[in-house]
Design an enzyme around this catalytic site. Structure first.
Site, short mmCIF file in Angstrom:
data_model
loop_
_atom_site.label_atom_id
_atom_site.label_comp_id
_atom_site.label_asym_id
_atom_site.label_seq_id
_atom_site.Cartn_x
_atom_site.Cartn_y
_atom_site.Cartn_z
N SER A 20 0.82 -1.22 0.00
CA SER A 20 0.00 0.00 0.00
C SER A 20 0.85 1.26 0.00
O SER A 20 1.91 1.32 0.63
CB SER A 20 -0.87 -0.01 1.26
OG SER A 20 -1.40 1.27 1.51
N GLU A 72 0.20 3.66 1.71
CA GLU A 72 0.27 4.13 3.11
C GLU A 72 1.64 3.82 3.72
O GLU A 72 2.00 4.41 4.72
CB GLU A 72 -0.84 3.49 3.94
CG GLU A 72 -2.23 4.01 3.64
CD GLU A 72 -2.47 5.47 4.05
OE1 GLU A 72 -2.02 5.87 5.14
OE2 GLU A 72 -3.07 6.20 3.26
N TYR A 125 -1.81 0.60 10.58
CA TYR A 125 -2.07 -0.07 9.30
C TYR A 125 -0.84 0.01 8.41
O TYR A 125 -0.41 -1.00 7.82
CB TYR A 125 -3.28 0.60 8.62
CG TYR A 125 -3.45 0.19 7.17
CD1 TYR A 125 -4.07 -1.01 6.85
CD2 TYR A 125 -3.00 1.00 6.14
CE1 TYR A 125 -4.23 -1.39 5.52
CE2 TYR A 125 -3.15 0.63 4.81
CZ TYR A 125 -3.76 -0.57 4.51
OH TYR A 125 -3.91 -0.94 3.20
P1 GDP Z 1 -6.58 6.19 3.31
O1 GDP Z 1 -5.70 7.03 2.45
O2 GDP Z 1 -6.38 4.73 3.12
O3 GDP Z 1 -6.54 6.57 4.75
O4 GDP Z 1 -8.09 6.43 2.74
P2 GDP Z 1 -9.33 7.26 3.32
O5 GDP Z 1 -10.29 7.37 2.20
O6 GDP Z 1 -9.84 6.65 4.58
O7 GDP Z 1 -8.73 8.69 3.69
C1 GDP Z 1 -8.14 9.51 2.72
C2 GDP Z 1 -7.85 10.88 3.32
O8 GDP Z 1 -9.10 11.54 3.56
C3 GDP Z 1 -7.12 10.86 4.66
O9 GDP Z 1 -6.09 11.82 4.61
C4 GDP Z 1 -8.17 11.28 5.67
O10 GDP Z 1 -7.65 12.00 6.80
C5 GDP Z 1 -9.02 12.21 4.81
N1 GDP Z 1 -10.38 12.41 5.35
C6 GDP Z 1 -10.96 13.61 5.65
N2 GDP Z 1 -12.18 13.42 6.16
C7 GDP Z 1 -12.41 12.09 6.17
C8 GDP Z 1 -13.52 11.27 6.58
O11 GDP Z 1 -14.54 11.75 7.04
N3 GDP Z 1 -13.38 9.92 6.43
C9 GDP Z 1 -12.24 9.36 5.91
N4 GDP Z 1 -12.17 8.04 5.77
N5 GDP Z 1 -11.17 10.11 5.54
C10 GDP Z 1 -11.25 11.44 5.66
#
Ligand code: GDP
Length: 329
Positions: free
Chosen positions: A128, A130, A152
């Site tokens: 990933s 990440e 993670y």
């Molecule tokens: P990730 O990159 O695997 O963590 O995928 P996510 O879709 O969960 O998050 C992507 C980005 O969106 C991260 O930087 C989060 O901090 C940001 N983010 C902002 N608001 C939200 C929210 O309400 N839900 C999630 N899941 N992410 C958010």
């Protein structure tokens, strides 16, 4: 000879797209499903009846040895994981065990099967972006230093290096795809793209008045999951196993995501509909992800086909249809 593939995490977004791709190519597809009376397994059995479902769990090596012996696979795709970054802080040990330790278990099960049957297996590990976390290069490539920023991300680094280690120690055909964020109408609603596409759909139908989010400034390299499973398959068709970054090479903020999603329902200014709640802000953030997949392009001939704009509009349109049907009862 019909090829046989075993997919862990088959009930997830990528598992379903990959099952379809392999089925279209004539593979016999086996899928590992965890849990007793798992509703996702029932949905999968209904939507993908050609999948041979095997009960097992990445935490249970014995179940994996049995699953691999049953599937007698030519290819194993390890997509199973606890995959939601925010959840991983609250369940750090479980995430380490499943997302990290589970990779060791499935690698061992494959190695045991290879050694006892003499049948060669090709292995794919879902690594990933990440893992790049506090990104040390822009854009990030295969050689970029890993600096994970969540339990993670740390667990994925363990799985990534364990995959490389099994390749180097035992000569296994084990490849690792460092996939940047990839989305689709099948994405879980906990992830930000789907959370937004569903909320926007419901706003357009008058079912909801707004959406509450966290950090709007984070930037991600978002691609289409259907394109990304193609890259997984291509990696296992190469003579030699290797590691590849899979990305679009474009980065967008959560604000950009909101602009496109709201535009799809004819709203220019989304600010009245979006609330920021600090409880959604993560203990450590990955601020900027943007990938360089020129190695995959040169070696695999892989390029993405769906742009960010097309992807988000596709997701909003899907959710408008889905929510309209649900609200009609
Ligand atoms: P990730 O990159 O695997 O963590 O995928 P996510 O879709 O969960 O998050 C992507 C980005 O969106 C991260 O930087 C989060 O901090 C940001 N983010 C902002 N608001 C939200 C929210 O309400 N839900 C999630 N899941 N992410 C958010």
């Amino acid at each position: 000879m019909t090829k046989r593939a075993l997919i862990t995490g088959i009930t997830g977004q990528d598992g379903m797209y990959l099952a379809e791709l392999l089925h279209d190519k004539g593979y016999e597809v086996f899928g590992l499903v965890a849990g007793q009376n798992n509703p996702k397994a029932d949905l999968l059995a209904a939507s993908h009846p050609y999948v041979d479902i095997i009960s097992g769990n990445l935490l249970d090596l014995v179940s994996l040895i049995r699953a691999v012996a049953h599937a007698r696979p030519d290819e194993v795709y390890n997509l199973g994981a606890i995959s939601f970054v925010a959840y991983s802080w609250e369940n750090a040990r479980l995430t380490s065990d499943v997302t990290g330790g589970g990779v060791l278990n499935i690698l061992e099960a494959v190695r045991f099967y290879q050694d006892s049957s003499g049948h060669q297996v090709r292995f794919y590990q879902a690594s990933s972006s990440e893992m790049f976390g506090k990104a040390q290069d822009v854009p990030q490539r295969e050689s970029t230093l890993l600096w994970p920023r969540s339990p993670y991300g740390v667990a994925k680094v363990y799985g990534h290096y364990m995959t490389i280690n099994y390749r180097e120690s035992y000569g296994m055909h084990a490849s690792s795809g460092i996939l940047f964020n990839h989305e689709s109408p099948r994405r879980g609603v906990e992830f930000v793209t789907r959370k937004v596409s569903r909320a926007v759909a419901r706003i357009s139908l008058g079912l909801q008045s707004g959406v509450t989010l966290g950090n709007l400034d984070a930037r991600r390299d978002w691609g289409f999951a259907g394109d990304y499973v193609q890259a997984m398959w291509l990696m296992l068709q190469q003579d030699d196993a290797d590691d590849y970054v899979i990305s679009t090479g474009h980065t967008h903020s959560i604000r950009d995501l909101l602009t496109v999603a709201f535009d799809e329902i004819g709203i220019d200014d989304w600010s009245d509909y979006v609330t920021v709640d600090p409880t959604y802000v993560r203990p450590a953030e990955v601020d900027l992800l943007i990938g360089d997949s020129s190695k995959a392009e040169a070696a695999l001939g892989w390029t993405p086909t769906v742009t960010f704009d097309q992807l988000i509009r596709m997701m909003v349109r899907h959710d408008v249809d889905e929510q309209a049907k649900l609200s009609a009862g």
